[in-house]
Design a protein around this motif. Structure first.
Motif, PDB file in Angstrom:
ATOM      1  N   UNK A 189      11.566  -6.383  -4.282  1.00  0.00           N
ATOM      2  CA  UNK A 189      11.379  -6.618  -2.901  1.00  0.00           C
ATOM      3  C   UNK A 189      10.890  -8.164  -2.774  1.00  0.00           C
TER       4      UNK A 189
ATOM      5  N   UNK B 124       7.856  -7.693   6.413  1.00  0.00           N
ATOM      6  CA  UNK B 124       7.839  -7.110   7.975  1.00  0.00           C
ATOM      7  C   UNK B 124       7.165  -6.139   8.177  1.00  0.00           C
ATOM      8  N   UNK B 125       7.051  -5.341   7.389  1.00  0.00           N
ATOM      9  CA  UNK B 125       6.465  -3.804   7.465  1.00  0.00           C
ATOM     10  C   UNK B 125       5.348  -3.332   7.306  1.00  0.00           C
TER      11      UNK B 125
ATOM     12  N   UNK C 117       0.992  -4.491   7.073  1.00  0.00           N
ATOM     13  CA  UNK C 117       0.063  -5.212   7.606  1.00  0.00           C
ATOM     14  C   UNK C 117      -0.532  -6.499   6.725  1.00  0.00           C
TER      15      UNK C 117
ATOM     16  N   UNK D  80      -3.221  -5.856   0.130  1.00  0.00           N
ATOM     17  CA  UNK D  80      -3.716  -4.442  -0.256  1.00  0.00           C
ATOM     18  C   UNK D  80      -2.515  -3.248   0.008  1.00  0.00           C
ATOM     19  N   UNK D  81      -1.341  -3.930  -0.092  1.00  0.00           N
ATOM     20  CA  UNK D  81      -0.246  -2.875   0.092  1.00  0.00           C
ATOM     21  C   UNK D  81       0.127  -2.529  -1.493  1.00  0.00           C
ATOM     22  N   UNK D  82       0.082  -1.155  -1.506  1.00  0.00           N
ATOM     23  CA  UNK D  82       0.210  -0.338  -2.613  1.00  0.00           C
ATOM     24  C   UNK D  82       1.766  -0.669  -3.454  1.00  0.00           C
ATOM     25  N   UNK D  83       2.544  -0.708  -2.421  1.00  0.00           N
ATOM     26  CA  UNK D  83       4.010  -0.865  -2.773  1.00  0.00           C
ATOM     27  C   UNK D  83       4.328  -2.233  -3.502  1.00  0.00           C
TER      28      UNK D  83
ATOM     29  N   UNK E  81       2.845  -2.136  -7.046  1.00  0.00           N
ATOM     30  CA  UNK E  81       3.730  -1.742  -8.088  1.00  0.00           C
ATOM     31  C   UNK E  81       4.904  -2.349  -8.308  1.00  0.00           C
TER      32      UNK E  81
ATOM     33  N   UNK F 263      13.621   0.087   1.614  1.00  0.00           N
ATOM     34  CA  UNK F 263      12.170  -0.520   2.033  1.00  0.00           C
ATOM     35  C   UNK F 263      11.747   0.205   3.056  1.00  0.00           C
ATOM     36  N   UNK F 264      12.633   0.633   4.166  1.00  0.00           N
ATOM     37  CA  UNK F 264      12.115   1.482   5.261  1.00  0.00           C
ATOM     38  C   UNK F 264      11.769   2.719   5.023  1.00  0.00           C
TER      39      UNK F 264
ATOM     40  N   UNK G   2      10.452   3.650   2.034  1.00  0.00           N
ATOM     41  CA  UNK G   2       9.236   3.502   1.453  1.00  0.00           C
ATOM     42  C   UNK G   2       7.887   3.562   2.461  1.00  0.00           C
ATOM     43  N   UNK G   3       7.983   2.526   3.572  1.00  0.00           N
ATOM     44  CA  UNK G   3       7.109   2.402   4.542  1.00  0.00           C
ATOM     45  C   UNK G   3       6.950   3.525   5.341  1.00  0.00           C
TER      46      UNK G   3
ATOM     47  N   UNK H 250       5.059   6.247   3.291  1.00  0.00           N
ATOM     48  CA  UNK H 250       3.722   5.898   3.086  1.00  0.00           C
ATOM     49  C   UNK H 250       2.835   6.327   4.489  1.00  0.00           C
TER      50      UNK H 250
ATOM     51  N   UNK I 280       4.990   1.859  14.355  1.00  0.00           N
ATOM     52  CA  UNK I 280       3.885   1.451  13.662  1.00  0.00           C
ATOM     53  C   UNK I 280       4.473   0.538  12.321  1.00  0.00           C
ATOM     54  N   UNK I 281       5.632   0.815  11.997  1.00  0.00           N
ATOM     55  CA  UNK I 281       6.171   0.019  10.717  1.00  0.00           C
ATOM     56  C   UNK I 281       7.077  -0.878  11.226  1.00  0.00           C
ATOM     57  N   UNK I 282       7.330  -1.083  12.570  1.00  0.00           N
ATOM     58  CA  UNK I 282       8.449  -2.201  12.900  1.00  0.00           C
ATOM     59  C   UNK I 282       9.720  -2.103  12.465  1.00  0.00           C
ATOM     60  N   UNK I 283      10.313  -0.835  12.464  1.00  0.00           N
ATOM     61  CA  UNK I 283      11.397  -0.477  12.154  1.00  0.00           C
ATOM     62  C   UNK I 283      12.511  -0.141  13.515  1.00  0.00           C
TER      63      UNK I 283
ATOM     64  N   UNK J  57       8.484   7.221  -7.290  1.00  0.00           N
ATOM     65  CA  UNK J  57       9.195   6.432  -6.570  1.00  0.00           C
ATOM     66  C   UNK J  57      10.578   6.069  -6.991  1.00  0.00           C
TER      67      UNK J  57
ATOM     68  N   UNK K 272      14.465   5.801  -4.737  1.00  0.00           N
ATOM     69  CA  UNK K 272      15.231   4.606  -5.051  1.00  0.00           C
ATOM     70  C   UNK K 272      16.864   4.955  -5.491  1.00  0.00           C
TER      71      UNK K 272
ATOM     72  N   UNK L 181       0.905   4.166  -4.016  1.00  0.00           N
ATOM     73  CA  UNK L 181       1.089   3.147  -3.000  1.00  0.00           C
ATOM     74  C   UNK L 181       0.519   3.431  -1.586  1.00  0.00           C
ATOM     75  N   UNK L 182      -0.449   4.251  -1.459  1.00  0.00           N
ATOM     76  CA  UNK L 182      -1.058   4.343  -0.188  1.00  0.00           C
ATOM     77  C   UNK L 182      -2.352   3.442  -0.280  1.00  0.00           C
ATOM     78  N   UNK L 183      -2.583   3.121   0.927  1.00  0.00           N
ATOM     79  CA  UNK L 183      -3.737   2.147   1.295  1.00  0.00           C
ATOM     80  C   UNK L 183      -5.224   2.984   1.232  1.00  0.00           C
TER      81      UNK L 183
END
Lengths: 138, 138
Positions: free
Chosen positions: A89, A101-102, A104, A108-111, A114, B7-8, B10-11, B14, B33-36, B75, B79, B134-136
């Motif tokens: 990434x 970009x995706x 906040x 603190x992003x788990x992705x 990892x 990448x999208x 994954x977000x 999440x 929310x994820x800007x996609x 994960x 991928x 990978x969660x917050x």
DNA sequence: ATTTAGTCTATCTTTTTTATAGGATTTATG
DNA sequence: CATAAATCCTATAAAAAAGATAGACTAAAT
């Protein structure tokens, strides 16, 4: 996956390393031995030369040769040079970082965390293994 | 590097995992929310659904939801599904293997061996880390 | 019946990758 | 000094992949 360009570069560098004692090596010889399009290889070797990995000599008796001993050329360097980032990434790349970009907050992003670990585990190998380590002959 | 698509994905996953308790989630909500790009995300979620990762419900009150608990979605699976091989070379890929065209014998190829180790070190993480990791929020 | 929301497939644009072309330049050597 | 040998350099082309968008179709809720 590494691009063909980088894959070809590795095979060409291996060939050069295995023939260090023979002076400059012809592009055409490498292309034939390693089954690579000669014109494509020409561009790749030129790029490696312009980055200081290879040296060259023109005219009769010319060709390409390594500028440093194989044990001083890390695999990571070649990949970064020709392929760019090793990280999966942009937000975890050491040399080609880009903000995510995706999410906040990368902190603190788990992705991010990892993928940072994946990068580290790959670099641990690729920064330490050199051209010398991937030769068939010793 | 992973494609934007992955990448999208994954977000989005999440976001779905962080809202498992809220029933089906709208594509449009995730996109915002994820800007996609919503249309691009639509295709991605559909692909995830057709692979059994996601379920969906049409009509009012519809949307997407996870088919399995986050801790059961590795994960590596995401991928491979959207991006293909995790390995850096075709000749060391477990799921997308292709014979090397440039070397005589993979069994004694040093490049093959090192790249195999890079693959293993990445898989050790990517096969064991799941969406849950990978969660917050927890 | 109407509205809502995912389904499906096609297409389009842009970028990247892979590869080729051909003249310019440098060097060795007879 | 002429010639041949080899890299240098830049442009371009062709193919593939990535990224994004469009729009008609189907299913479900009310």
């Amino acid at each position: 996956m590494l691009s063909k360009k980088t894959q070809y570069a590795f095979h060409a560098l291996i060939y050069l390393a295995e023939n260090v004692d023979k002076g400059p090596i012809l592009i055409s010889e490498i292309a034939q031995e390693k089954n690579i399009s000669i014109k494509f290889l020409e561009n790749i070797l030129l790029e490696l030369k312009n980055s200081g990995i290879l040296g060259s000599k023109k005219g009769k008796g010319g060709g390409y040769y390594l500028m440093k001993p194989p044990k001083e050329i890390a695999l990571a360097k070649i990949i970064r040079l020709l392929d760019g980032p090793i990280a999966l990434l942009p937000c975890v790349s050491l040399n080609y970082y880009e903000r995510c970009e995706n999410c906040r907050d990368e902190a603190v992003c788990g992705l991010n965390e990892v993928m940072g670990r994946v990068r580290d585990s790959a670099l641990k190998i690729l920064e330490n293994k050199t051209l010398k380590d991937i030769l068939t002959k010793n």
